[in-house]
Design an enzyme around this catalytic site. Sequence first.
Site, PDB file in Angstrom:
ATOM      1  N   HIS A  54       0.849  -1.181   0.000  1.00  0.00           N
ATOM      2  CA  HIS A  54       0.000   0.000   0.000  1.00  0.00           C
ATOM      3  C   HIS A  54       0.892   1.241   0.000  1.00  0.00           C
ATOM      4  O   HIS A  54       2.101   1.167   0.232  1.00  0.00           O
ATOM      5  CB  HIS A  54      -0.920   0.001   1.216  1.00  0.00           C
ATOM      6  CG  HIS A  54      -1.997  -1.043   1.146  1.00  0.00           C
ATOM      7  ND1 HIS A  54      -3.041  -1.114   2.039  1.00  0.00           N
ATOM      8  CD2 HIS A  54      -2.194  -2.059   0.270  1.00  0.00           C
ATOM      9  CE1 HIS A  54      -3.835  -2.125   1.729  1.00  0.00           C
ATOM     10  NE2 HIS A  54      -3.336  -2.719   0.665  1.00  0.00           N
ATOM     11  N   GLU A  56       1.289   3.760   2.023  1.00  0.00           N
ATOM     12  CA  GLU A  56       1.991   4.110   3.254  1.00  0.00           C
ATOM     13  C   GLU A  56       3.264   3.281   3.435  1.00  0.00           C
ATOM     14  O   GLU A  56       4.306   3.804   3.840  1.00  0.00           O
ATOM     15  CB  GLU A  56       1.069   3.896   4.463  1.00  0.00           C
ATOM     16  CG  GLU A  56      -0.210   4.725   4.413  1.00  0.00           C
ATOM     17  CD  GLU A  56      -1.372   3.976   3.792  1.00  0.00           C
ATOM     18  OE1 GLU A  56      -2.504   4.114   4.296  1.00  0.00           O
ATOM     19  OE2 GLU A  56      -1.153   3.237   2.800  1.00  0.00           O
ATOM     20  N   ALA A 165     -24.506   5.713 -35.498  1.00  0.00           N
ATOM     21  CA  ALA A 165     -24.292   4.736 -36.562  1.00  0.00           C
ATOM     22  C   ALA A 165     -25.243   5.060 -37.707  1.00  0.00           C
ATOM     23  O   ALA A 165     -26.273   5.711 -37.512  1.00  0.00           O
ATOM     24  CB  ALA A 165     -24.542   3.312 -36.060  1.00  0.00           C
ATOM     25  N   MET A 166     -24.898   4.573 -38.882  1.00  0.00           N
ATOM     26  CA  MET A 166     -25.810   4.720 -40.003  1.00  0.00           C
ATOM     27  C   MET A 166     -26.987   3.763 -39.834  1.00  0.00           C
ATOM     28  O   MET A 166     -26.963   2.879 -38.978  1.00  0.00           O
ATOM     29  CB  MET A 166     -25.067   4.441 -41.312  1.00  0.00           C
ATOM     30  CG  MET A 166     -23.825   5.310 -41.518  1.00  0.00           C
ATOM     31  SD  MET A 166     -24.121   7.083 -41.274  1.00  0.00           S
ATOM     32  CE  MET A 166     -25.228   7.430 -42.652  1.00  0.00           C
ATOM     33  N   SER A 171     -20.643   1.895 -38.169  1.00  0.00           N
ATOM     34  CA  SER A 171     -20.244   2.913 -37.192  1.00  0.00           C
ATOM     35  C   SER A 171     -18.731   3.117 -37.113  1.00  0.00           C
ATOM     36  O   SER A 171     -18.270   3.883 -36.268  1.00  0.00           O
ATOM     37  CB  SER A 171     -20.767   2.524 -35.805  1.00  0.00           C
ATOM     38  OG  SER A 171     -20.194   1.293 -35.382  1.00  0.00           O
ATOM     39  N   TRP A 173     -15.380   4.536 -38.834  1.00  0.00           N
ATOM     40  CA  TRP A 173     -15.175   5.124 -37.511  1.00  0.00           C
ATOM     41  C   TRP A 173     -15.846   6.481 -37.484  1.00  0.00           C
ATOM     42  O   TRP A 173     -15.780   7.227 -38.461  1.00  0.00           O
ATOM     43  CB  TRP A 173     -13.694   5.229 -37.169  1.00  0.00           C
ATOM     44  CG  TRP A 173     -13.017   3.920 -37.038  1.00  0.00           C
ATOM     45  CD1 TRP A 173     -12.187   3.336 -37.945  1.00  0.00           C
ATOM     46  CD2 TRP A 173     -13.091   3.032 -35.919  1.00  0.00           C
ATOM     47  NE1 TRP A 173     -11.734   2.131 -37.458  1.00  0.00           N
ATOM     48  CE2 TRP A 173     -12.276   1.927 -36.211  1.00  0.00           C
ATOM     49  CE3 TRP A 173     -13.759   3.061 -34.703  1.00  0.00           C
ATOM     50  CZ2 TRP A 173     -12.110   0.864 -35.332  1.00  0.00           C
ATOM     51  CZ3 TRP A 173     -13.601   2.009 -33.825  1.00  0.00           C
ATOM     52  CH2 TRP A 173     -12.786   0.928 -34.135  1.00  0.00           C
ATOM     53  N   THR A 199     -24.688  -4.858 -30.231  1.00  0.00           N
ATOM     54  CA  THR A 199     -23.372  -4.335 -30.596  1.00  0.00           C
ATOM     55  C   THR A 199     -22.419  -5.468 -30.937  1.00  0.00           C
ATOM     56  O   THR A 199     -21.643  -5.385 -31.890  1.00  0.00           O
ATOM     57  CB  THR A 199     -22.798  -3.488 -29.447  1.00  0.00           C
ATOM     58  OG1 THR A 199     -23.650  -2.367 -29.225  1.00  0.00           O
ATOM     59  CG2 THR A 199     -21.395  -3.001 -29.770  1.00  0.00           C
ATOM     60  N   LEU A 207     -13.152  -5.475 -27.406  1.00  0.00           N
ATOM     61  CA  LEU A 207     -13.270  -4.696 -26.162  1.00  0.00           C
ATOM     62  C   LEU A 207     -12.087  -4.898 -25.222  1.00  0.00           C
ATOM     63  O   LEU A 207     -12.232  -4.904 -24.010  1.00  0.00           O
ATOM     64  CB  LEU A 207     -14.583  -5.019 -25.437  1.00  0.00           C
ATOM     65  CG  LEU A 207     -15.868  -4.661 -26.184  1.00  0.00           C
ATOM     66  CD1 LEU A 207     -17.087  -5.002 -25.329  1.00  0.00           C
ATOM     67  CD2 LEU A 207     -15.889  -3.192 -26.577  1.00  0.00           C
ATOM     68  N   ARG A 210      -5.996  -1.654 -25.694  1.00  0.00           N
ATOM     69  CA  ARG A 210      -4.995  -1.557 -26.759  1.00  0.00           C
ATOM     70  C   ARG A 210      -4.159  -0.297 -26.525  1.00  0.00           C
ATOM     71  O   ARG A 210      -3.919   0.501 -27.425  1.00  0.00           O
ATOM     72  CB  ARG A 210      -5.679  -1.531 -28.123  1.00  0.00           C
ATOM     73  CG  ARG A 210      -6.402  -2.831 -28.426  1.00  0.00           C
ATOM     74  CD  ARG A 210      -6.951  -2.893 -29.842  1.00  0.00           C
ATOM     75  NE  ARG A 210      -8.015  -1.927 -30.058  1.00  0.00           N
ATOM     76  CZ  ARG A 210      -9.292  -2.132 -29.709  1.00  0.00           C
ATOM     77  NH1 ARG A 210      -9.637  -3.262 -29.095  1.00  0.00           N
ATOM     78  NH2 ARG A 210     -10.201  -1.216 -29.954  1.00  0.00           N
TER      79      ARG A 210
END
Length: 373
Positions: A54, A56, A165-166, A171, A173, A199, A207, A210
């Site tokens: 920690h 301390e 998004a379309m 989506s 970029w 999604t 996800l 990187r």
Amino acid sequence: MTFSAQDHSMMGQALQLAAKARYTSAPNPAVGCVVVVNDRVIGQGFTRPAGGNHAEVEALQMAGEAAGSTLYVTLEPCSHQGKTGPCVQAIIKANVARVVVACEDPNPKVSGSGIQQLKDAGIEVQVGLMEAQAIALNKGFFKRFTEGTPWVLVKMAASLDGRTAMASGQSQWITSPAARLDVQRLRAASCAIVTGIGTQEMDNPSLTLRITEEQLGVEDSLQQPIRVVVDAQMKMSADARLLQAPGLCVIATLDEPQQREKSQALVAVGAEVIFLPAQGQHIDLQALLEVLAQRECNQVMVEAGAGLAGAFIAEGLLDELVCYWAPKLFGSQARPMFDLPIETIDAHLALSVKDMRMVGEDIKLTMQPDKDY
């Protein structure tokens, strides 16, 4: 309680040290510590990854001889035995004369007992210096212990006309490389990334983090956040990139017989499946957050489409909204940011802007719901 200019300066340094641990300390809080003798810093440190020192202990080890010193720490020193020994005992053993604490620890295993043990040992203790800044640095940790759920951050990337998004779902970029790198910083500060099956099916994302330790300016190794897919009907494919990427992937589905049967194929390829109650026709998101808190998740980042992101907001679960606005127009046929059942102006959700800045070509807005949310 009165604090000197020197006290403010030293606690400011401790907060800067704590910030160095914000990507690597979870599930522990990010804490910084400074040891001072005669207005000179003789030791400093911050929280190491779980199981390590920690703040301390790091600071006292650097100090060597700390008798008669003042120790500044951004969170109450722990008083219980966990993966490491109690910090209060290390402070007492070092013969520190005075301890200045930014805020009490909300963990019931500590929660004032660390401060009391220091006082019982004859050490002068002062509490409350730069308390708001210290709590803000660990807002997820505090929420997990005070409310039983993690801090929920919803991230959205949108065109200037609020489209994500379309109509086809395309989506990639919307935002610039600089904004996408900034999102990696948000991921690195999160214990779990939550997305929806829509999604996953449209983008097939990984996800994962990187971004490197060097890019974040941290000394310790980064850990991959838990990846969570909200999939009420168990549509997840065993070939999804989420299941091939390093780290744990969790599928959250309804607790029904057919979902339990379908889950076996995903478990066979390394996924973990959790079964949750329904909220209407959907998964109970509050129950999901409670499960993640039980797994010591301090902050959850939602990276999802309009349906799931809107559900977190509509159910009153949003703590922070981060939007990246690109200087582009997608038109009225493109998909909106949120599915929200708002029909009148009076029913709007009011947000307070906490930060606004340019990130590459894009505008980044950080917002939180008003208190009456």
